[in-house]
Design an enzyme around this catalytic site. Sequence first.
Site, PDB file in Angstrom:
ATOM      1  N   GLU B  52     -37.283 -31.739  58.938  1.00  0.00           N
ATOM      2  CA  GLU B  52     -37.658 -32.949  59.657  1.00  0.00           C
ATOM      3  C   GLU B  52     -38.560 -32.257  60.495  1.00  0.00           C
ATOM      4  O   GLU B  52     -37.470 -31.451  61.328  1.00  0.00           O
ATOM      5  CB  GLU B  52     -37.132 -34.223  60.459  1.00  0.00           C
ATOM      6  CG  GLU B  52     -37.750 -35.030  60.889  1.00  0.00           C
ATOM      7  CD  GLU B  52     -36.778 -36.149  62.610  1.00  0.00           C
ATOM      8  OE1 GLU B  52     -35.692 -36.831  61.218  1.00  0.00           O
ATOM      9  OE2 GLU B  52     -37.198 -36.294  62.976  1.00  0.00           O
ATOM     10  N   ASP B  63     -39.091 -38.883  73.476  1.00  0.00           N
ATOM     11  CA  ASP B  63     -38.654 -37.848  73.044  1.00  0.00           C
ATOM     12  C   ASP B  63     -38.461 -37.400  75.234  1.00  0.00           C
ATOM     13  O   ASP B  63     -38.570 -37.201  75.911  1.00  0.00           O
ATOM     14  CB  ASP B  63     -38.843 -36.792  72.818  1.00  0.00           C
ATOM     15  CG  ASP B  63     -39.181 -36.864  71.494  1.00  0.00           C
ATOM     16  OD1 ASP B  63     -38.383 -36.632  70.305  1.00  0.00           O
ATOM     17  OD2 ASP B  63     -40.824 -37.852  70.526  1.00  0.00           O
TER      18      ASP B  63
END
EC number: 4.2.1.20
Lengths: 399, 266
Positions: B52, B63
């Site tokens: 990824e 995040d």
Amino acid sequence: MQTTLEPKTSFEVSNKGFYGHFGGAFIPEMLYPNVEELRQNYLTIIADPAFQAEFWQLLEDYVGRPTPLFLAKRLSDKVGGTVYLKREDLCHTGAHKVNNTIGQILVAQRLGKKRIVAETGAGQHGVATATVCALMGLECIVYMGSIDMERQKPNVDRMRMLGATVVPATSGSQTLKDATNEAMRHWINNPVDTHYIIGSVVGPHPYPDMVARFQSVISQEVKKQLLAKTGNENPNYVVACVGGGSNAAGAFYHYLNEPSVRLVAAEAAGQGVTSGHSAATTALGKPGVLHGSRTILMQTEDGQVIEPYSISAGLDYPGIGPLHAHLFESGRGDFYAITDDEALQAGFQLSKLEGIIPALESAHALAALEKMNLKSDDVVVVCLSGRGDKDLSTYSKYL
Amino acid sequence: MTQELTQNRITNLFTHKSERLLNVYFTAGFPNLDDTVTILRGLQAAGVDIVEIGMPYSDPVADGETIQQSNDKALNNGMSLKTLFAQLADCRKGADPVNVPILLMGYINPVLQFGIENFCKKCQEVGVDGVILPDLPLDLFLDEYASIFNEYGILNVNLITPQTSEARIRHIDAESDGFIYMVSSASITGSVKGVSDTMQAYFERIAAMNLRNPRLIGFGINNHETFDTASKYANGAIVGSAFIRHLTEQGTSPESIQAFVQTIRA
């Protein structure tokens, strides 16, 4: 007592949360249940007579509404036209922000939330949030850019005195954009018992609509007060500053469908639109997605958000609310870019002419008057969104 | 399903392997601008099942600090979507082609500025198999973008969390191809330590739903123990922040990457 927050306008939000091309709910799945819970419930909660009664009673007895609509005679002589100031600076906590936090804390209570998280730029929204959390006995966590914590220290102290935890946002530009990122992260980490009180007409649907409804008390009062003072509820212009745009949304709200009333938005040009140190979103931005909605956004060609700059912490934001983006794109609103210097001069001018020290944010709205080529018979309402006490250290550098 | 999707490397992977799949995330352009393909090859050599690649963004709200800092560093290094596609342009070609399935992960705004169709076309050209765009709403994707993604054979991987309702999980399952990304807990990336009882209960609940898509568990998977637990309840797991920290501390050599992957798989 007032009874409604819901005029129907052609600028009202669609079912999916859009104003024209702008709005929506661009959120990670981690936030979906919270935002969906709010979306499914906010209109029902707001419409409940018990909510309405408590909301309006608090606005009257706690916030001090209605705020005056003041005829600024000496300012009118100076800029032309007849200028009225909507005195949101006289609200409890010193700015219009509390109209929204009162509404949202009542919504949060009815959703069974125990903790409030918020972001703040100038600190006015943080103070307003800390205030209603103290009033209702809810835990309060406010994220604030570490640079803003320095330049708005009195507000940091006020929030702490009110029992809130103020957390510095140290990423990126360390201002409002990053405080918003951090508050969203906090909400992701605490989804069940926490409500996020967004302070402006930004964020995923239904926030822009919900906040605009709570702030619409401003234009609702202006209509009534102007009618009493002039025999006409419609001015020629309504002027307000726009960072995210909550005071402007509130001041414009009942005039959105009155084409004879021009809606004027003052954005922060910082050191100048082309200086590289600016927050003039409509002049510099293009459509994009930030903090959960599609709006006009200052960004690079690659879609990275550009860090904004303004002397006013409350306008130091790279986007605007989706309603304002729609007003700009549709031509319904006139957008002016006001530099730091122009805002400072307008702030000093109002202080000397009328004995009112405005917040630096509101000073941007006042500075727009100089650019509007007002005619002698024009009637203008300026939303004086907040008071300047918090900005004294900035003003004093230019005295 | 279109012809293109039946040939998709991710779809094919799950038809051949259903257990202990390891998907490793890294940020394109981090720690150095030209590390992207080096790390990609290192992960392939170490036997990772899916790679990824993060498309760095200035405001990655889902995040945590580790990935945000890697995004900032990558942007400062000059990374952009255009550069990333240029770096990946030849990786599927030549004598030693990369054949591991590749996902791009990032936020919607840079993709919108690149242009959705242009983005999908580029993905197809360079051999990207799917994308994860956490802030792209599923209904908007289905209304406006699904046909474009299908046309170019690009999978759109959707997330579920412990708070996602059963009805919505069923809807996501019905509208997903490839796999479902199970966010392990209410959290941003890199903020979870270990697998709690609450998380296990959630894993069991989802496993019992017999979804049509395979599932990979992400967020909080940072060592052999957590990878093992995740693999008991799903088809495998996704590691991100822990690998970013490893790259920062131990560098990007094939040996360093091999050592990291071995630690996870043990």
